[in-house]
Design an enzyme around this catalytic site. Structure first.
Site, PDB file in Angstrom:
ATOM      1  CD  GLU A 128      28.610  40.609  29.453  1.00  0.00           C
ATOM      2  OE1 GLU A 128      29.568  39.971  29.942  1.00  0.00           O
ATOM      3  OE2 GLU A 128      28.357  41.780  29.802  1.00  0.00           O
ATOM      4  CG  HIS A 131      33.529  39.228  29.772  1.00  0.00           C
ATOM      5  ND1 HIS A 131      34.612  39.399  30.597  1.00  0.00           N
ATOM      6  CD2 HIS A 131      32.754  40.329  29.960  1.00  0.00           C
ATOM      7  CE1 HIS A 131      34.505  40.546  31.255  1.00  0.00           C
ATOM      8  NE2 HIS A 131      33.387  41.132  30.867  1.00  0.00           N
TER       9      HIS A 131
END
Length: 137
Positions: A128, A131
């Protein structure tokens, strides 16, 4: 509120800005959206719901979403190779991850926190954070 999932590689490849207290509602939506997809997803970043801000949510050991604002890995050890999938993309891709990490972040009160993570939780946090940085594996 559960949000739609962004699947555009172009949008996912853009880096995110730092989160502020004005972004707390985005963190709540991210947690709701992760909970709604928890049968096949262990983590999400805000850009996956269309918000280019550095917020992630990962399922903790008890299966509850942990929201982190502006997470940063400050220590790591034990590199390994793995295959990862992503709710936004089809299939899996190879990735290098760390078995154990320490992360500095802010909680939902915007207080500074540091946590140590390992295993699947550490892997999801790393995915994440990628991301947030616009890295699409």
């Amino acid at each position: 509120m559960v949000r739609d999932i962004v699947r555009s590689r172009i949008l996912l490849a853009r880096s995110s800005r730092q989160a502020t207290a004005d972004d707390l509602a985005i963190g709540a939506d991210l947690a709701d959206t992760l909970a709604a997809h928890s049968d096949g997803c262990v983590g999400m970043a805000a850009n996956m719901i269309g918000e280019r801000v550095c917020i992630i949510a990962v399922l903790d050991r008890n299966g509850r979403p942990r929201v982190m604002y502006n997470p940063s890995i400050v220590w790591h050890e034990g590199p390994y190779q793995t295959e990862e999938g992503c709710l936004c993309l089809e299939g899996t891709r190879p990735a290098t991850r760390w078995r154990r990490i320490a992360v500095e972040y802010q909680d939902s009160s915007m207080r500074a926190r540091t946590g140590r993570f390992e295993g699947l939780e550490a892997e999801a946090i790393q995915h994440e954070i990628d991301h947030c940085d616009g890295v699409v594996i």
